[in-house]
Enzyme design. Structure first.
Site, mmCIF file in Angstrom:
data_model
loop_
_atom_site.group_PDB
_atom_site.id
_atom_site.type_symbol
_atom_site.label_atom_id
_atom_site.label_comp_id
_atom_site.label_asym_id
_atom_site.label_seq_id
_atom_site.Cartn_x
_atom_site.Cartn_y
_atom_site.Cartn_z
ATOM 1 N N PRO A 175 27.390 -4.406 35.004
ATOM 2 C CA PRO A 175 27.105 -5.737 35.552
ATOM 3 C C PRO A 175 25.945 -6.503 34.906
ATOM 4 O O PRO A 175 24.927 -6.783 35.548
ATOM 5 C CB PRO A 175 26.829 -5.436 37.018
ATOM 6 C CG PRO A 175 26.223 -4.073 36.992
ATOM 7 C CD PRO A 175 26.949 -3.337 35.899
ATOM 8 N N CYS A 176 26.124 -6.899 33.664
ATOM 9 C CA CYS A 176 25.093 -7.679 32.978
ATOM 10 C C CYS A 176 24.902 -9.052 33.637
ATOM 11 O O CYS A 176 23.853 -9.665 33.500
ATOM 12 C CB CYS A 176 25.402 -7.816 31.498
ATOM 13 S SG CYS A 176 26.996 -8.555 31.138
#
Length: 156
Positions: free
Chosen positions: A119-120
């Site tokens: 989850p950047c």
């Protein structure tokens, strides 16, 4: 390496992987939807679709991203950010043990090959701003709102 393209609310999502795990999940505005999903990619497709339907907050299919040792360290750090939460690049750098590595951390974040799953999009600026996002800031905003919807308080 098997490849499939699926339609999601944010565009055409490409998933690539083999029996060793999923190595790439990316999104674009164009592409042809695959007619069949290879067996080795079916679980990833199923979990991504459940995420978009609001029925899944974590992923548990096998990952196999390609990157340097440092990139892998950053991507593993991203996996620790809980659903619905955000962290700044500075906080992430501190967690990884080197506050001065903020630019390198941001660079590795931008090279994340596993869209949504790693989850950047949960990494924001220290001031709370939505800073750069390879998929476009509108997608980052959508993802953050999807994961943490504002509930309207009832007046009655």
């Amino acid at each position: 390496m098997e490849i499939t393209n699926i339609k999601t609310p944010l565009g055409i999502t490409t998933i690539m992987g083999d029996e060793n795990g999923i190595s790439v999940i990316s999104v674009s505005d164009e592409g042809e939807i695959s007619e069949q999903i290879p067996a080795v990619l079916q679980e990833a497709v199923s979990q991504l679709m459940a995420y978009f339907e609001g029925k899944r907050t974590t992923f548990d299919f096998k990952l196999n991203p390609k990157g340097t040792e440092f990139q892998q360290k950053v991507w593993n750090g991203l996996l620790e950010i809980p659903f619905g939460k955000t962290i700044s690049y500075l906080e992430l750098s501190k967690k990884l043990g080197d506050v001065k590595a903020i630019r390198a951390v941001a660079s590795a974040n931008g090279k994340n090959p596993l869209w949504i799953v790693v989850p950047c999009h949960r990494v924001i600026g220290t001031d709370g701003s939505l800073t750069g996002y390879a998929g476009g800031l509108w997608r980052k905003k959508w993802l953050l709102e999807h994961e943490n919807p504002t509930t309207q308080q009832s007046l009655f």
